[in-house]
Design an enzyme around this catalytic site. Structure first.
Site, mmCIF file in Angstrom:
data_model
loop_
_atom_site.group_PDB
_atom_site.id
_atom_site.type_symbol
_atom_site.label_atom_id
_atom_site.label_comp_id
_atom_site.label_asym_id
_atom_site.label_seq_id
_atom_site.Cartn_x
_atom_site.Cartn_y
_atom_site.Cartn_z
ATOM 1 N N SER A 232 0.852 -1.186 0.000
ATOM 2 C CA SER A 232 0.000 0.000 0.000
ATOM 3 C C SER A 232 0.891 1.241 0.000
ATOM 4 C CB SER A 232 -0.891 0.000 1.248
ATOM 5 O OG SER A 232 -1.671 1.172 1.315
ATOM 6 N N SER B 133 2.839 2.160 -2.462
ATOM 7 C CA SER B 133 4.051 1.980 -3.272
ATOM 8 C C SER B 133 3.982 2.739 -4.591
ATOM 9 C CB SER B 133 4.303 0.491 -3.537
ATOM 10 O OG SER B 133 3.202 -0.089 -4.226
ATOM 11 N N SER C 75 -1.371 2.365 -8.155
ATOM 12 C CA SER C 75 -2.488 3.028 -8.840
ATOM 13 C C SER C 75 -2.027 4.278 -9.582
ATOM 14 C CB SER C 75 -3.597 3.381 -7.844
ATOM 15 O OG SER C 75 -4.202 2.211 -7.327
ATOM 16 N N SER D 253 -2.146 -7.838 -3.619
ATOM 17 C CA SER D 253 -1.975 -9.274 -3.924
ATOM 18 C C SER D 253 -0.674 -9.797 -3.309
ATOM 19 C CB SER D 253 -2.023 -9.527 -5.434
ATOM 20 O OG SER D 253 -1.371 -8.542 -6.200
#
Length: 201
Positions: A37, A39, A42, A109
């Site tokens: 999260s 990193s 998106s 993931s």
């Protein structure tokens, strides 16, 4: 003949993936971003989509916000639900690929088994795993959503990188460390990898 569960296959009568790709003038592939999260998954995915769009290539981004608020809004964050979350994402991605659409997924993931499952559903020839390898320290420093702070206080259980492990991908197609690479540099590296695979000659 009637199939079990009263499912009658019609695939042999449907337009093929190749038909759709010919119509769109592109080859569809799956670009699967994995990483902690914060990193940059998106952010890079959105920038990549814009660059591909400029080139007349049709894409679809799937990420936690549009998946968890829709098709997976009945799932929590237990181990079972996390696996089901990725399974559904992979199945939906496969439908986009079969429609000739370049599909970009941005999900933590966190382990190799779950990513292997996704690759098997989608098809390994179509699956490009991109590891956004930004270190935990940098991700925690950014903490845009305040999730790391909550995880450190114990307010969020099983938070990847803090109270739950993240397994580094064994053989990613590409690794990008956004603490060392600018957004433009990251996208350019992606384009070098992706464009030869998706542009129809």
């Amino acid at each position: 003949m009637e199939e079990k569960n009263h499912i009658y296959p019609i695939f042999d009568r449907m337009m093929t993936r190749e038909d759709k790709e010919e119509l769109l003038g592109q080859h569809s592939v799956m670009i699967w971003f994995t990483g902690l999260s914060g990193s940059g998954k998106s952010t890079i995915a959105i920038a990549l989509e814009r660059e591909l769009h400029k080139r007349g290539l049709l894409c679809r981004i799937l990420d936690g916000d549009n998946i968890r608020s829709g098709i997976n809004n009945n799932l929590g964050f237990s181990e079972t639900d996390r696996v089901e979350n990725i399974r559904r994402i992979a199945e939906v991605s496969k439908l986009f690929l079969d429609s000739g659409i370049i599909t970009i997924a941005a999900f933590i993931s966190p382990n190799n088994d779950i990513r292997e499952m996704a690759a098997n559903i989608i098809g390994k020839d179509d699956f490009l795993e991109v590891f956004v390898s930004t270190p935990l320290e940098e991700c925690e420093k950014r903490d845009v959503k305040g999730l790391y702070a909550k995880a450190r206080k114990g307010e969020i259980q099983n938070f990847t990188g803090i109270s739950a492990p993240f397994e580094v991908p064994e053989h990613p197609a590409l690794a990008l460390d956004t603490s060392k690479l600018s957004l433009e540099e990251s996208v350019n590296r992606l384009l070098e990898m992706v464009l030869p695979k998706i542009e129809k000659k």
